[in-house]
Design an enzyme around this catalytic site. Structure first.
Site, PDB file in Angstrom:
ATOM      1  N   LYS A 121       0.821  -1.217   0.000  1.00 51.58           N
ATOM      2  CA  LYS A 121       0.000   0.000   0.000  1.00 51.58           C
ATOM      3  C   LYS A 121       0.849   1.259   0.000  1.00 51.58           C
ATOM      4  O   LYS A 121       0.490   2.267  -0.601  1.00 51.58           O
ATOM      5  CB  LYS A 121      -0.958   0.005   1.199  1.00 51.58           C
ATOM      6  CG  LYS A 121      -2.083  -0.988   1.025  1.00 51.58           C
ATOM      7  CD  LYS A 121      -3.266  -0.653   1.908  1.00 51.58           C
ATOM      8  CE  LYS A 121      -4.416  -1.608   1.612  1.00 51.58           C
ATOM      9  NZ  LYS A 121      -5.478  -1.544   2.607  1.00 51.58           N
ATOM     10  N   LYS A 214      -4.857 -10.305  -7.216  1.00 52.30           N
ATOM     11  CA  LYS A 214      -6.086 -10.418  -6.437  1.00 52.30           C
ATOM     12  C   LYS A 214      -7.121  -9.384  -6.901  1.00 52.30           C
ATOM     13  O   LYS A 214      -6.747  -8.275  -7.297  1.00 52.30           O
ATOM     14  CB  LYS A 214      -5.659 -10.260  -4.977  1.00 52.30           C
ATOM     15  CG  LYS A 214      -6.537  -9.575  -4.061  1.00 52.30           C
ATOM     16  CD  LYS A 214      -5.902  -9.405  -2.697  1.00 52.30           C
ATOM     17  CE  LYS A 214      -5.749  -7.926  -2.443  1.00 52.30           C
ATOM     18  NZ  LYS A 214      -5.533  -7.528  -1.085  1.00 52.30           N
ATOM     19  N   LYS A 217     -10.279  -3.434  -4.680  1.00 49.13           N
ATOM     20  CA  LYS A 217     -10.982  -2.157  -4.852  1.00 49.13           C
ATOM     21  C   LYS A 217     -10.096  -1.131  -5.545  1.00 49.13           C
ATOM     22  O   LYS A 217     -10.585  -0.201  -6.164  1.00 49.13           O
ATOM     23  CB  LYS A 217     -11.338  -1.571  -3.475  1.00 49.13           C
ATOM     24  CG  LYS A 217     -12.373  -2.336  -2.708  1.00 49.13           C
ATOM     25  CD  LYS A 217     -12.437  -1.807  -1.267  1.00 49.13           C
ATOM     26  CE  LYS A 217     -13.370  -2.664  -0.416  1.00 49.13           C
ATOM     27  NZ  LYS A 217     -13.268  -2.380   1.015  1.00 49.13           N
TER      28      LYS A 217
HETATM   29  P1  TYM Z   1     -10.904  -5.276   3.377  1.00 52.14           P
HETATM   30  O1  TYM Z   1     -11.894  -4.202   3.657  1.00 52.14           O
HETATM   31  O2  TYM Z   1      -9.800  -4.987   2.421  1.00 52.14           O
HETATM   32  O3  TYM Z   1     -11.650  -6.561   2.851  1.00 52.14           O
HETATM   33  C1  TYM Z   1     -12.775  -7.090   3.540  1.00 52.14           C
HETATM   34  C2  TYM Z   1     -12.704  -8.606   3.506  1.00 52.14           C
HETATM   35  O4  TYM Z   1     -12.694  -9.059   2.140  1.00 52.14           O
HETATM   36  C3  TYM Z   1     -11.618  -9.955   1.949  1.00 52.14           C
HETATM   37  N1  TYM Z   1     -11.129  -9.840   0.556  1.00 52.14           N
HETATM   38  C4  TYM Z   1     -11.020 -10.865  -0.289  1.00 52.14           C
HETATM   39  N2  TYM Z   1     -11.297 -12.175  -0.144  1.00 52.14           N
HETATM   40  C5  TYM Z   1     -11.085 -12.980  -1.217  1.00 52.14           C
HETATM   41  N3  TYM Z   1     -10.616 -12.519  -2.412  1.00 52.14           N
HETATM   42  C6  TYM Z   1     -10.313 -11.214  -2.595  1.00 52.14           C
HETATM   43  N4  TYM Z   1      -9.865 -10.775  -3.779  1.00 52.14           N
HETATM   44  C7  TYM Z   1     -10.520 -10.320  -1.504  1.00 52.14           C
HETATM   45  N5  TYM Z   1     -10.332  -8.986  -1.338  1.00 52.14           N
HETATM   46  C8  TYM Z   1     -10.706  -8.717  -0.059  1.00 52.14           C
HETATM   47  C9  TYM Z   1     -10.569  -9.521   2.956  1.00 52.14           C
HETATM   48  O5  TYM Z   1      -9.649 -10.551   3.226  1.00 52.14           O
HETATM   49  C10 TYM Z   1     -11.425  -9.169   4.145  1.00 52.14           C
HETATM   50  O6  TYM Z   1     -11.751 -10.326   4.888  1.00 52.14           O
HETATM   51  N6  TYM Z   1      -7.896  -5.279   7.364  1.00 52.14           N
HETATM   52  C11 TYM Z   1      -9.198  -5.695   6.866  1.00 52.14           C
HETATM   53  C12 TYM Z   1     -10.361  -5.160   7.663  1.00 52.14           C
HETATM   54  C13 TYM Z   1     -10.279  -5.392   9.134  1.00 52.14           C
HETATM   55  C14 TYM Z   1     -10.493  -6.600   9.818  1.00 52.14           C
HETATM   56  C15 TYM Z   1     -10.345  -6.301  11.191  1.00 52.14           C
HETATM   57  C16 TYM Z   1     -10.782  -7.897   9.392  1.00 52.14           C
HETATM   58  C17 TYM Z   1     -10.019  -4.439  10.068  1.00 52.14           C
HETATM   59  N7  TYM Z   1     -10.064  -4.992  11.289  1.00 52.14           N
HETATM   60  C18 TYM Z   1     -10.470  -7.302  12.159  1.00 52.14           C
HETATM   61  C19 TYM Z   1     -10.909  -8.885  10.378  1.00 52.14           C
HETATM   62  C20 TYM Z   1     -10.764  -8.577  11.729  1.00 52.14           C
HETATM   63  C21 TYM Z   1      -9.328  -5.222   5.438  1.00 52.14           C
HETATM   64  O7  TYM Z   1      -8.700  -4.291   5.012  1.00 52.14           O
HETATM   65  O8  TYM Z   1     -10.296  -5.856   4.739  1.00 52.14           O
END
Ligand code: TYM
Length: 352
Positions: A121, A214, A217
């Site tokens: 990032k 992957k 967004k």
């Molecule tokens: P975020 O907002 O980027 O994504 C949300 C969830 O979607 C999953 N994800 C995917 N799974 C499969 N294939 C993909 N291409 C893909 N892109 C995204 C992510 O793995 C996630 O589960 N850091 C986290 C948010 C967070 C969080 C937490 C998660 C903050 N605190 C505590 C669990 C527990 C994040 O940026 O997810």
């Protein structure tokens, strides 16, 4: 003198979060949200719209508000019941920030330096990244451990952050073991070791334009992802344009090796239909890609359109969404506050 507090045993509890940044896509749905829905049948669940994580990179405030409501709507539209489970936005429970600070003092710089997501990032201009982006994983550990959650459903990209969370929990338990015992806990484990739940059918959904990247967004190409709010035409266009190779689909799984785009489309089909890749290849193997793509269009439209429609209906009434978040925040606070009191007591902070 230590203040007497009662430390309770772990309640099995699921916690996960989604960032309100940009549009939610199929990767978020299959890797996370669809699994959140299934887990509510068996677990007490807390699902968080992580607005404080979002501001680790610059956000337009109005857009952040909109996206927070949209993620909340997606949770509900996908089938999470906000009466049974807790849905809330992170910034409304002060314990997240407070515990994150404690964990900033537990985690080592060397641990954070290994985080690949920060490197991706921040890119080349690392000096100019926010300190929050660097400390992002300690806030994530705080999100989970503030509720002493035992299981965390996430996509594969979050695996390293979950490992760090476990390391932080372990170091906290170790550093304060005597104190925790003195405060009345039999074992010296104050925080659980949360279990990452990554083994869904699609823990890593790949870009529709490049099967080695992957789905994300932040990809510049809209054609790389299916958004939950895409209409039927957009879904059809994106799948028809999805990159494939010139070979027909194989009849056996082995034939997908070295063909990441074909494998990704089969994985998506399987995750949406709850069917195995073997079963799908038995039906479509040997046939034209276009036939399979049309079946995938039909399946994707049938699966995603009702969610997108319901999301649009829900966000049209922002007051109701805000009320759901307010109620969820109050319930989350009721779990978090006693934990923070105990953490302060463990640390030796005087509190009134
Ligand atoms: P975020 O907002 O980027 O994504 C949300 C969830 O979607 C999953 N994800 C995917 N799974 C499969 N294939 C993909 N291409 C893909 N892109 C995204 C992510 O793995 C996630 O589960 N850091 C986290 C948010 C967070 C969080 C937490 C998660 C903050 N605190 C505590 C669990 C527990 C994040 O940026 O997810």
């Amino acid at each position: 003198m230590t203040q007497a507090v009662t430390l309770k045993p772990f309640t099995p509890r699921v916690f996960s979060g989604v960032q309100p940044t940009g549009n939610l896509h199929l990767g978020n749905y299959l890797g996370a949200i669809k699994r959140f829905v299934a887990l509510q049948e068996t677990h007490e669940c807390i699902y968080c719209v992580v607005d404080m994580h979002a501001i680790t990179v610059a956000q337009d405030p109005d857009e952040l508000t909109r996206a927070t409501r949209e993620v909340t709507a997606a949770f509900i539209a996908a089938g999470i019941d906000p009466k049974k489970q807790i849905i809330f936005n992170q910034s409304q429970v002060a314990g997240h920030a407070e515990l994150a600070w404690v964990f900033n003092c537990i985690a080592r710089i060397g641990w954070l330096n290994r985080m690949t997501q920060f490197k991706e990032k921040a890119g080349k201009d690392r000096e100019n990244a926010s300190l929050g982006l660097y400390a992002y994983p300690t806030l994530m550990a705080a999100d989970i451990l503030l509720y002493r959650a035992t299981a965390v459903p996430v996509g594969e990209d979050q695996k390293q952050h979950l490992e760090l969370t476990r390391d932080i929990a372990q170091k906290f338990n170790f550093d304060f073991a005597d104190r925790i015992r003195a405060l009345g806990l039999e074992s010296a484990e104050y925080f659980p070791q949360p279990e990452p739940l990554i083994a869904g059918p699609a823990p890593r959904v790949m870009s529709l334009r490049d099967g080695t990247k992957k789905m994300s967004k932040s990809d510049a190409s809209e054609y790389s992802r299916l958004n939950l709010t895409d209409d039927a035409d957009a879904i059809a266009t994106k799948i028809r344009k999805a990159k494939t190779d010139p070979e027909p689909l194989p009849s056996e799984i082995d034939g997908l090796k070295g063909r990441p785009e074909a494998e990704n489309l089969v994985t998506i089909y399987g995750a949406l239909s709850n069917r195995t890749a073997e079963d799908i290849l038995r039906e479509y193997g040997g046939g034209q890609f276009s036939t399979f793509k049309q079946a995938l269009v039909d399946l994707s439209v049938a699966s995603l359109s009702p969610i997108g429609d319901e999301m649009r209906r829900l966000v049209a009434d922002p007051a109701s969404i805000d009320a759901i978040l307010a109620e969820g925040s109050a319930r989350a606070r009721a779990i978090a506050e006693p934990v923070m009191r105990e953490v302060r007591a463990i640390l030796g902070f005087i509190q009134s």
